[in-house]
Design a protein around this motif. Structure first.
Motif, PDB file in Angstrom:
ATOM      1  N   VAL A  30      -0.983  -1.038  -4.267  1.00  0.00           N
ATOM      2  CA  VAL A  30      -2.284  -0.447  -3.964  1.00  0.00           C
ATOM      3  C   VAL A  30      -2.050   1.044  -3.743  1.00  0.00           C
ATOM      4  O   VAL A  30      -1.322   1.428  -2.827  1.00  0.00           O
ATOM      5  N   LEU A  31      -2.639   1.868  -4.581  1.00  0.00           N
ATOM      6  CA  LEU A  31      -2.487   3.310  -4.448  1.00  0.00           C
ATOM      7  C   LEU A  31      -3.359   3.798  -3.299  1.00  0.00           C
ATOM      8  O   LEU A  31      -4.593   3.824  -3.385  1.00  0.00           O
ATOM      9  N   VAL A  54       0.870  -1.175   0.000  1.00  0.00           N
ATOM     10  CA  VAL A  54       0.000   0.000   0.000  1.00  0.00           C
ATOM     11  C   VAL A  54       0.908   1.227   0.000  1.00  0.00           C
ATOM     12  O   VAL A  54       1.645   1.458   0.962  1.00  0.00           O
ATOM     13  N   VAL A  55       0.852   1.993  -1.086  1.00  0.00           N
ATOM     14  CA  VAL A  55       1.802   3.085  -1.286  1.00  0.00           C
ATOM     15  C   VAL A  55       1.090   4.425  -1.252  1.00  0.00           C
ATOM     16  O   VAL A  55       0.203   4.689  -2.065  1.00  0.00           O
ATOM     17  N   ALA A  76     -13.336  -2.986 -11.352  1.00  0.00           N
ATOM     18  CA  ALA A  76     -14.016  -3.298 -10.091  1.00  0.00           C
ATOM     19  C   ALA A  76     -13.290  -4.347  -9.274  1.00  0.00           C
ATOM     20  O   ALA A  76     -13.430  -4.391  -8.043  1.00  0.00           O
ATOM     21  N   ASP A  77     -12.486  -5.197  -9.919  1.00  0.00           N
ATOM     22  CA  ASP A  77     -11.744  -6.225  -9.185  1.00  0.00           C
ATOM     23  C   ASP A  77     -10.443  -5.688  -8.596  1.00  0.00           C
ATOM     24  O   ASP A  77      -9.722  -6.422  -7.931  1.00  0.00           O
ATOM     25  N   ARG A  78     -10.163  -4.388  -8.805  1.00  0.00           N
ATOM     26  CA  ARG A  78      -8.929  -3.799  -8.280  1.00  0.00           C
ATOM     27  C   ARG A  78      -9.194  -2.552  -7.447  1.00  0.00           C
ATOM     28  O   ARG A  78      -8.324  -1.699  -7.298  1.00  0.00           O
ATOM     29  N   ARG A 117      -1.492  -4.987 -12.402  1.00  0.00           N
ATOM     30  CA  ARG A 117      -1.364  -5.435 -11.021  1.00  0.00           C
ATOM     31  C   ARG A 117      -1.524  -4.285 -10.020  1.00  0.00           C
ATOM     32  O   ARG A 117      -1.361  -4.477  -8.819  1.00  0.00           O
ATOM     33  N   VAL A 118      -1.857  -3.121 -10.512  1.00  0.00           N
ATOM     34  CA  VAL A 118      -2.059  -1.966  -9.636  1.00  0.00           C
ATOM     35  C   VAL A 118      -3.531  -1.892  -9.219  1.00  0.00           C
ATOM     36  O   VAL A 118      -4.439  -2.101 -10.026  1.00  0.00           O
ATOM     37  N   HIS A 119      -3.743  -1.619  -7.928  1.00  0.00           N
ATOM     38  CA  HIS A 119      -5.070  -1.448  -7.345  1.00  0.00           C
ATOM     39  C   HIS A 119      -5.154  -0.037  -6.762  1.00  0.00           C
ATOM     40  O   HIS A 119      -4.149   0.676  -6.674  1.00  0.00           O
ATOM     41  N   LEU A 120      -6.348   0.350  -6.334  1.00  0.00           N
ATOM     42  CA  LEU A 120      -6.477   1.576  -5.554  1.00  0.00           C
ATOM     43  C   LEU A 120      -7.332   1.293  -4.332  1.00  0.00           C
ATOM     44  O   LEU A 120      -8.189   0.413  -4.348  1.00  0.00           O
TER      45      LEU A 120
END
Length: 306
Positions: free
Chosen positions: A190-191, A159-160, A242-244, A211-214
């Motif tokens: 994860v942003l 988580v960044v 929606a999956d990220r 591979r980036v999420h928020l």
């Protein structure tokens, strides 16, 4: 929506509870200093920031349980060299005593970062926190390059906090962290705060990096919509990723009730193409997948690195 409504919401969605990827538990002496900074928020940020859940650790743990939170990542972060290994040891011990808390770790650009991070991952760390703003470091620092590579290989999400909110730092900004992503395309990042205030740029990163999420932390709540308004195409673009999108809150140091974040997400779900499947994904399924949580809310075993 109130905090007392959250258990019923989870039940109505058919999930065991909420999974929160962005919660903070810190050593008492560090927590006091963090809250003192928020107490001076009018000077530091230009606006008041009253802490809604200024309570002892045991009471905060019980509150999360009462909200129906079945799993969470207790995040820690250093602001100077020599803190990261100590904080990682502390939060490892904390997670060992709280069933809902998954083991986490943190990092800092310093000699030995790979050693203590590798030890934490081998010991079962499920998530890492990197706070570019508070740490005031460059995520492209050569000392961190092997650490990013280690996390990418291990499949441990990080988580960044690399956005400019609530205040820009010397090395904040999504284009800066994107250079890390280009060097480590397998990194699960994860942003934090969905990259606030650059929400559209964060979604652009998700488009370019699969591979980036928020996370939803403080996004779309009344406290932040004046400084980080939702883009006009926000819900349409969320439907594509929606999956990220992962539930996060910043509990306990938020200036409003926990349920306000859930209410914001519920509001997004009213848009076409989202609905209850989106709510289930964000409030439980996506976070459970990233943190290795089973459908019953229990930790899955056998995910340790190595």
């Amino acid at each position: 929506m109130r905090d007392g409504d959250l258990v019923g919401l989870a039940r109505s969605l058919g999930v065991p509870g909420l999974v929160d990827i962005h919660v903070h538990f810190l050593p008492d002496q560090v927590q006091r200093k963090v809250w003192q900074y928020f107490d001076d928020a009018e000077r530091n940020y230009g606006r008041a920031w009253p802490i809604h859940y200024r309570l002892p650790v045991p009471e905060r743990v019980e509150l999360l349980r009462s909200f129906g939170v079945v799993a969470y990542a207790p995040l820690v972060y250093p602001h100077k060299p020599g803190m990261a290994a100590w904080l990682t040891d502390w939060v490892t011990d904390f997670a060992a005593t709280v069933p809902e808390a998954v083991p986490t770790a943190t990092l800092y650009p310093e000699p030995g970062v790979v050693s203590y991070l590798d030890a934490a991952v081998r010991a079962g760390a499920r998530c890492v926190k990197a706070h570019v703003q508070v740490g005031a470091y460059d995520p492209r620092d050569a000392l961190l390059d092997p650490a990013w590579g280690l996390l990418a290989e291990a499949g441990v999400p990080v988580v960044v906090h690399c956005g400019h909110g609530p205040l820009p730092g010397e090395h904040t900004g999504l284009p800066v962290f994107e250079e890390v992503l280009r060097r480590h395309p397998a990194l699960t990042a994860v942003l934090a705060h969905a990259g606030m205030p650059e929400l559209s740029l964060a979604l652009d990163l998700l488009d370019r990096h699969p591979r980036v999420h928020l996370d939803t932390t403080m996004v779309g709540v009344p406290f932040t919509t004046d400084i980080a308004p939702l883009p006009a195409d926000w819900t349409r673009r969320l439907a594509d990723v929606a999956d990220r999108v992962v539930f996060g809150t910043d509990f306990p140091s938020i200036p409003y009730a926990y349920a306000e974040q859930v209410a914001a997400i519920t509001g997004w779900a009213a848009a076409p193409g989202l609905g209850d499947p989106f709510l289930r994904a964000v409030l439980h399924d996506n976070g459970a997948r990233l943190l290795g949580i089973g459908q019953d809310g229990a930790r899955q075993l056998g995910l340790e690195h190595g």
